[in-house]
Design an enzyme around this catalytic site. Structure first.
Site, PDB file in Angstrom:
ATOM      1  N   TYR A 109      -0.810   1.618  -5.396  1.00  0.00           N
ATOM      2  CA  TYR A 109      -2.000   0.763  -5.482  1.00  0.00           C
ATOM      3  C   TYR A 109      -1.780  -0.602  -4.831  1.00  0.00           C
ATOM      4  CZ  TYR A 109       0.605  -1.493  -9.209  1.00  0.00           C
ATOM      5  OH  TYR A 109       1.579  -2.153  -9.915  1.00  0.00           O
ATOM      6  N   MET A 159       0.949  -5.837  -1.355  1.00  0.00           N
ATOM      7  CA  MET A 159       1.001  -6.986  -2.247  1.00  0.00           C
ATOM      8  C   MET A 159       1.504  -6.470  -3.602  1.00  0.00           C
ATOM      9  SD  MET A 159      -1.912  -9.757  -3.342  1.00  0.00           S
ATOM     10  CE  MET A 159      -2.164 -10.338  -1.679  1.00  0.00           C
ATOM     11  N   PRO A 160       2.833  -6.335  -3.720  1.00  0.00           N
ATOM     12  CA  PRO A 160       3.387  -5.801  -4.963  1.00  0.00           C
ATOM     13  C   PRO A 160       3.061  -6.688  -6.163  1.00  0.00           C
ATOM     14  CG  PRO A 160       5.029  -5.776  -3.223  1.00  0.00           C
ATOM     15  CD  PRO A 160       3.864  -6.574  -2.724  1.00  0.00           C
ATOM     16  N   HIS A 161       2.635  -6.044  -7.230  1.00  0.00           N
ATOM     17  CA  HIS A 161       2.335  -6.744  -8.469  1.00  0.00           C
ATOM     18  C   HIS A 161       2.315  -5.738  -9.592  1.00  0.00           C
ATOM     19  CE1 HIS A 161      -1.500  -5.165  -7.078  1.00  0.00           C
ATOM     20  NE2 HIS A 161      -1.892  -5.196  -8.328  1.00  0.00           N
ATOM     21  N   SER A 162       2.414  -6.226 -10.792  1.00  0.00           N
ATOM     22  CA  SER A 162       2.365  -5.373 -11.958  1.00  0.00           C
ATOM     23  C   SER A 162       1.093  -5.699 -12.734  1.00  0.00           C
ATOM     24  CB  SER A 162       3.611  -5.594 -12.811  1.00  0.00           C
ATOM     25  OG  SER A 162       3.665  -4.633 -13.837  1.00  0.00           O
TER      26      SER A 162
END
Length: 81
Positions: free
Chosen positions: A55, A64-67
């Site tokens: 995602y 855009m790595p994020h949690s």
């Protein structure tokens, strides 16, 4: 929001990575350096990608790595309403 990332130098350009997990770990370096996230946050991102899929990919070659909000390792917690 993107302006904030640039102003705070919360980005990383890299020609290559060993694999996608390495790319995520590299992407967190500037965030860890200034205390925005703890060292374990990158592993939380990896866990989420393994669970929910890629995602984080915005367009081919750009992610855009994020949690999830309030994730373990994030020093910025959601405010109570």
């Amino acid at each position: 929001m993107l302006k904030d990332f640039v102003e705070q130098k919360h980005y990383k350009f890299a020609q290559k990575a060993v694999d996608w997990k390495d790319a995520i770990r590299m992407s967190c370096e500037s965030l860890e350096a200034d205390g925005t996230v703890d060292a374990n946050y990158k592993e939380e991102i990896i866990r989420c990608v393994e669970e929910y899929g890629p995602y984080i990919v915005i367009i081919p070659g750009v992610a855009m790595p994020h949690s999830q909000e309030g994730a373990t390792g994030s020093t910025r917690r959601p405010s109570a309403s």
